[in-house]
Design a protein around this motif. Structure first.
Motif, PDB file in Angstrom:
ATOM      1  N   UNK A   6       0.830  -1.202   0.000  1.00  0.00           N
ATOM      2  CA  UNK A   6       0.000   0.000   0.000  1.00  0.00           C
ATOM      3  C   UNK A   6       0.873   1.264   0.000  1.00  0.00           C
ATOM      4  N   UNK A   7       1.936   1.239   0.814  1.00  0.00           N
ATOM      5  CA  UNK A   7       2.824   2.399   0.883  1.00  0.00           C
ATOM      6  C   UNK A   7       3.484   2.646  -0.473  1.00  0.00           C
ATOM      7  N   UNK A   8       3.874   1.569  -1.141  1.00  0.00           N
ATOM      8  CA  UNK A   8       4.501   1.731  -2.461  1.00  0.00           C
ATOM      9  C   UNK A   8       3.499   2.334  -3.451  1.00  0.00           C
ATOM     10  N   UNK A   9       2.251   1.874  -3.371  1.00  0.00           N
ATOM     11  CA  UNK A   9       1.218   2.430  -4.252  1.00  0.00           C
ATOM     12  C   UNK A   9       1.054   3.933  -3.962  1.00  0.00           C
ATOM     13  N   UNK A  10       0.979   4.273  -2.658  1.00  0.00           N
ATOM     14  CA  UNK A  10       0.865   5.688  -2.269  1.00  0.00           C
ATOM     15  C   UNK A  10       2.041   6.489  -2.815  1.00  0.00           C
ATOM     16  N   UNK A  11       3.249   5.900  -2.684  1.00  0.00           N
ATOM     17  CA  UNK A  11       4.458   6.601  -3.089  1.00  0.00           C
ATOM     18  C   UNK A  11       4.424   6.924  -4.578  1.00  0.00           C
ATOM     19  N   UNK A  12       4.030   5.929  -5.379  1.00  0.00           N
ATOM     20  CA  UNK A  12       3.990   6.143  -6.829  1.00  0.00           C
ATOM     21  C   UNK A  12       2.915   7.186  -7.167  1.00  0.00           C
ATOM     22  N   UNK A 123     -16.196  11.143  -7.708  1.00  0.00           N
ATOM     23  CA  UNK A 123     -16.069   9.691  -7.959  1.00  0.00           C
ATOM     24  C   UNK A 123     -14.600   9.298  -8.066  1.00  0.00           C
ATOM     25  N   UNK A 124     -13.753  10.248  -8.522  1.00  0.00           N
ATOM     26  CA  UNK A 124     -12.345   9.920  -8.713  1.00  0.00           C
ATOM     27  C   UNK A 124     -11.641   9.634  -7.401  1.00  0.00           C
ATOM     28  N   UNK A 125     -12.183  10.171  -6.305  1.00  0.00           N
ATOM     29  CA  UNK A 125     -11.552   9.958  -5.008  1.00  0.00           C
ATOM     30  C   UNK A 125     -11.762   8.547  -4.501  1.00  0.00           C
ATOM     31  N   UNK A 126     -12.791   7.880  -5.007  1.00  0.00           N
ATOM     32  CA  UNK A 126     -13.102   6.540  -4.501  1.00  0.00           C
ATOM     33  C   UNK A 126     -12.043   5.544  -4.956  1.00  0.00           C
ATOM     34  N   UNK A 127     -11.691   4.615  -4.078  1.00  0.00           N
ATOM     35  CA  UNK A 127     -10.622   3.689  -4.433  1.00  0.00           C
ATOM     36  C   UNK A 127     -11.108   2.455  -5.196  1.00  0.00           C
ATOM     37  N   UNK A 135      -6.359   1.431  -4.204  1.00  0.00           N
ATOM     38  CA  UNK A 135      -5.766   2.353  -5.183  1.00  0.00           C
ATOM     39  C   UNK A 135      -6.838   3.355  -5.598  1.00  0.00           C
ATOM     40  N   UNK A 136      -6.708   4.605  -5.148  1.00  0.00           N
ATOM     41  CA  UNK A 136      -7.697   5.592  -5.574  1.00  0.00           C
ATOM     42  C   UNK A 136      -7.690   5.742  -7.096  1.00  0.00           C
ATOM     43  N   UNK A 137      -8.887   5.824  -7.655  1.00  0.00           N
ATOM     44  CA  UNK A 137      -8.982   5.961  -9.122  1.00  0.00           C
ATOM     45  C   UNK A 137      -8.198   7.167  -9.622  1.00  0.00           C
TER      46      UNK A 137
ATOM     47  N   UNK B 240      -7.117  17.493   3.338  1.00  0.00           N
ATOM     48  CA  UNK B 240      -6.791  16.205   3.933  1.00  0.00           C
ATOM     49  C   UNK B 240      -8.028  15.530   4.520  1.00  0.00           C
ATOM     50  N   UNK B 241      -8.995  16.324   4.984  1.00  0.00           N
ATOM     51  CA  UNK B 241     -10.237  15.714   5.464  1.00  0.00           C
ATOM     52  C   UNK B 241     -10.957  15.077   4.270  1.00  0.00           C
ATOM     53  N   UNK B 242     -10.912  15.765   3.124  1.00  0.00           N
ATOM     54  CA  UNK B 242     -11.486  15.184   1.903  1.00  0.00           C
ATOM     55  C   UNK B 242     -10.806  13.853   1.576  1.00  0.00           C
ATOM     56  N   UNK B 243      -9.460  13.843   1.680  1.00  0.00           N
ATOM     57  CA  UNK B 243      -8.722  12.620   1.351  1.00  0.00           C
ATOM     58  C   UNK B 243      -9.027  11.495   2.338  1.00  0.00           C
ATOM     59  N   UNK B 244      -9.153  11.843   3.624  1.00  0.00           N
ATOM     60  CA  UNK B 244      -9.457  10.820   4.641  1.00  0.00           C
ATOM     61  C   UNK B 244     -10.820  10.189   4.344  1.00  0.00           C
ATOM     62  N   UNK B 245     -11.822  11.038   4.105  1.00  0.00           N
ATOM     63  CA  UNK B 245     -13.171  10.528   3.868  1.00  0.00           C
ATOM     64  C   UNK B 245     -13.254   9.761   2.544  1.00  0.00           C
ATOM     65  N   UNK B 246     -12.470  10.212   1.538  1.00  0.00           N
ATOM     66  CA  UNK B 246     -12.523   9.543   0.237  1.00  0.00           C
ATOM     67  C   UNK B 246     -12.045   8.099   0.333  1.00  0.00           C
ATOM     68  N   UNK B 247     -11.144   7.815   1.305  1.00  0.00           N
ATOM     69  CA  UNK B 247     -10.655   6.442   1.410  1.00  0.00           C
ATOM     70  C   UNK B 247     -11.583   5.591   2.261  1.00  0.00           C
ATOM     71  N   UNK B 248     -12.715   6.133   2.616  1.00  0.00           N
ATOM     72  CA  UNK B 248     -13.709   5.331   3.317  1.00  0.00           C
ATOM     73  C   UNK B 248     -13.518   5.286   4.824  1.00  0.00           C
TER      74      UNK B 248
END
Lengths: 294, 393
Positions: A6-12, A123-127, A135-137, B240-248
């Motif tokens: 997960x960290x590697x995915x975040x990093x990229x 919608x793009x924020x959803x993983x 992996x967020x879209x 960052x609150x947006x990012x936290x919530x976006x990850x569920x």
């Protein structure tokens, strides 16, 4: 294990945004030796345009953003940089600072300094979940866009007439002009390209952060600049790799450093940058533009 | 010859300085604030509210029979210009000045005021250094100390919201955020024990564009917390609150008054389960009718609601000073200071206010807790800290 992947995915993902920011700065430096700090404000103005067009059909808003930022980049070239084109690089650098400061303050004057929240393409924020890896879209899109734009620009520089002219101008601007290349046109196209890149970064960044603030672009410009330096001034591939390295190192250090040292993460990131420059003073990929010619 | 110069200089100083105010029947209230630039939004509400307070006093016949007049000078959000702005308004005869809602930006103006024996009030600098110990005996702030804010949130989480474990996310780019999380942690450990803090992490609001790594660490935490204490502010906070919530991550989030206001909610339009501290409600739904009345009058005068409840602290700057002047029966700085230091549980708009000769900031004051539900601020009530934090420098 999942945390490591997960960290590697975040990093990229973080690296891909930085890489895109670096691409614009690298492109302009390659063509005209200009380190354009105002590029951050091109991105910021793109974000504000998206904020203003929220509610419009998204593709239309995105096209409008590209148009506004390209127009801004062309105006910046014509009004700010053209008059100092023959001056030394330091003068151009200061001009870019002045332009950056001016644009930031114009934004404060119009919109105020308080950040403004807005919601585009949520919608793009959803993983997307692959097993337990998230992996967020948006990050998938960012990586695809970075690869796509790099390939597109590389093809443009190699296959099109104006692209070849640009490369010629990058090697020797005066000689290129003597051979009939229109300098103004080449530089205007380079500015327009950075405008397109900035607008793309603005869209991705706005989708991720959902806020518009006048100083937003500054950090991206700074990271972009550092990335360009470690990648090799003037090398597009270098700029992209440089951006990726800064992003990956930042996220990995955040994950690996013990809590008491995490506060000083930036110091470690820049220690890595210094180490790269000590080992390869010209950067990882030496650009055509930075090579000394006899 | 030298003596004559000295006398002339002294006369000139008298004419330019104190003499000006004495000759004038009106009393000047100075504002050395950021009227333009990056800090301007944070001074805007308190400044307007202070003008409203001045109007209120003037309609009641003034202070000690004298009309109050506002004189302002712009610090242009520049730390260095702060001192010039203070000199400007004091030169125009201000007997008291209000400075920026932040220690770093307000202190230069306050130091000038201190040196001229004029009062310097900050509307909402929440750092206890803004007071006797950091600037001098003439410096006061109407903020609730960060120490207290962290403590209120810890007690609220543990006792009211029944959240027994917490995870800390600290923005290390500002003193306010670091101090808030530190005081939350201290109080939460007192209540829940060391095991109450499940984990902690930090980010840098000015350098980081994404907190993907921090979110992954939180998700991978072997023991999941019942709440996340989010010590962030500004655009980075919203993002960052947006990012936290976006990850569920739907865990309850707790935040200090730096996340007050609705201006950033566009980034997370359907935000829920978010507890935030405020001086009061800027939305007209405060449990205290007095504050809703203020919001209505503010909106009528300036055409828009205050963006955040920090405006209340600006109103209370004038309330505190005027009350002390009335009690002292004079505008003399030393006499007024003696009265200010005696203020005890005064029901000002910003909340119950007390000062002592040592503490020129509020350590014991209830604050309003909101729960944001589907993007709407719903007030839960006012809570104070059972343990009053000690000032330490």
């Amino acid at each position: 294990m999942i945390y490591v992947i997960q960290t590697l995915v975040d990093a990229v993902s973080v690296g891909a945004v930085y890489a895109l920011s670096a691409l614009g700065i690298g492109l302009l430096f390659g063509v005209m030796r200009l380190v354009n700090f105002a590029q951050g404000e091109f991105v910021t103005i793109g974000i504000y345009t998206l904020m203003l067009t929220v509610g419009l059909w998204f593709p239309l808003a995105a096209i409008l953003t590209v148009l506004v930022v390209v127009l801004l980049a062309l105006l910046a070239d014509r009004l700010a940089f053209k008059p100092v084109r023959d001056a030394d690089p330091a003068t151009m650098l200061i001009t870019s600072f002045a332009l950056s400061y001016l644009l930031q303050n114009v934004l404060v004057l119009i919109f105020g300094a308080r950040p403004i929240g807005f919601n585009i393409i949520p919608e793009l924020g959803l993983p997307v979940m692959i097993g337990e890896i998230r992996i967020p879209r948006l990050n998938i899109l960012t990586i695809c866009v970075a690869v796509g734009l790099l390939t597109g620009i590389a093809l443009f520089l190699r296959r099109t007439r104006i692209g070849i002219e640009m490369r010629a101008a990058a090697v020797d601007f005066r000689m290129a002009r003597l051979l009939g290349i229109k300098g103004d046109r080449v530089i205007a196209v380079a500015f327009a390209l950075t405008g397109v890149l900035s607008a793309v970064v603005a869209v991705l960044f706005a989708a991720q952060t959902g806020t518009a603030a006048p100083t937003y672009g500054l950090q991206l410009a700074l990271v972009g600049f550092v990335a360009t330096v470690i990648g090799g001034m003037g090398s597009l591939v270098g700029a992209v790799f440089g951006g990726m390295i800064v992003g990956v190192v930042t996220v990995c250090l955040q994950a690996l450093l013990p809590p008491e040292l995490r506060v000083f993460r930036e110091a470690f990131v820049y220690a890595v940058v210094i180490a790269i420059l000590v080992l390869r003073p010209d950067g990882l990929f030496q650009g055509v533009g930075s090579r000394e010619r006899v | 010859m030298k003596k004559i110069y000295a006398i002339k200089a002294a006369m000139l100083a008298l004419l330019l300085g104190g003499g000006y105010a004495l000759a004038d029947e009106d009393v000047k209230v100075g504002f050395a604030l950021a009227l333009s630039g990056f800090i301007a939004p944070y001074d805007d509400g308190p400044y307007k509210a202070a003008q409203l307070a001045i109007d209120d006093i003037n309609t009641k016949g003034g202070l000690l029979g004298k009309k109050l007049i506002a004189v302002a000078s712009d610090t242009k959000s520049d730390v260095d210009v702060g001192a010039i702005a203070a000199t400007d308004v004091i030169g125009k005869g201000a007997r008291v000045i209000m400075v920026t809602c932040d220690f770093d930006f307000g202190a230069p103006a306050a130091i000038v005021a201190q040196s001229q024996n004029v009062f310097a009030f900050s509307s909402c600098a929440a750092d206890p250094k803004f007071g006797v110990q950091g600037i001098g005996p003439n410096a006061y702030t109407l903020a609730t100390a960060t120490l207290t804010q962290g403590s209120i949130l810890a007690e609220f989480a543990y006792k009211q919201a029944n959240l027994k474990t917490a995870y800390l996310l600290t923005d290390t780019s500002g003193e306010y955020m670091k101090s808030l999380c530190a005081s939350f942690e201290r109080r939460f450990i007192e209540l829940a024990g060391e095991a109450g803090i499940v984990g902690k992490d930090n980010f840098h609001g000015l350098n980081d564009t994404s907190i993907a790594g921090q979110i992954s660490r939180l998700k991978a935490s072997p023991k999941q917390p019942e709440a996340v204490m989010f010590c962030g502010a500004g655009s980075a906070g919203a993002s960052f609150i947006r990012q936290i919530r976006a990850t569920g991550i739907d865990l309850p989030l707790l935040a200090g008054e730096s996340m007050d206001g609705a201006y950033w909610l566009g980034a997370v339009p359907d935000l829920s389960n978010f507890y935030v501290l405020a001086y009061g409600s800027a939305f007209g739904n405060d449990p205290d009718a007095k504050i809703n009345d203020f919001t209505t009058r503010f909106t009528a005068k300036f055409g828009e609601q205050p963006a955040t409840s920090h405006a209340l602290t600006g109103y209370s700057v004038i309330e505190a000073w005027a009350l002390a002047v009335e009690r002292a029966g004079t505008f003399d700085t030393d006499a007024v200071r003696a009265e200010l230091d005696k203020l005890k549980d005064e029901p000002f708009l910003a909340g119950k206010t007390s000062f002592t000769p040592e503490a020129h900031i509020n350590l014991d004051r209830p604050m309003l807790v909101f729960n944001i539900v589907n993007g709407k601020h719903e007030p839960i009530g006012r809570f104070s800290s059972e343990v009053i934090p000690e000032l330490k420098f």
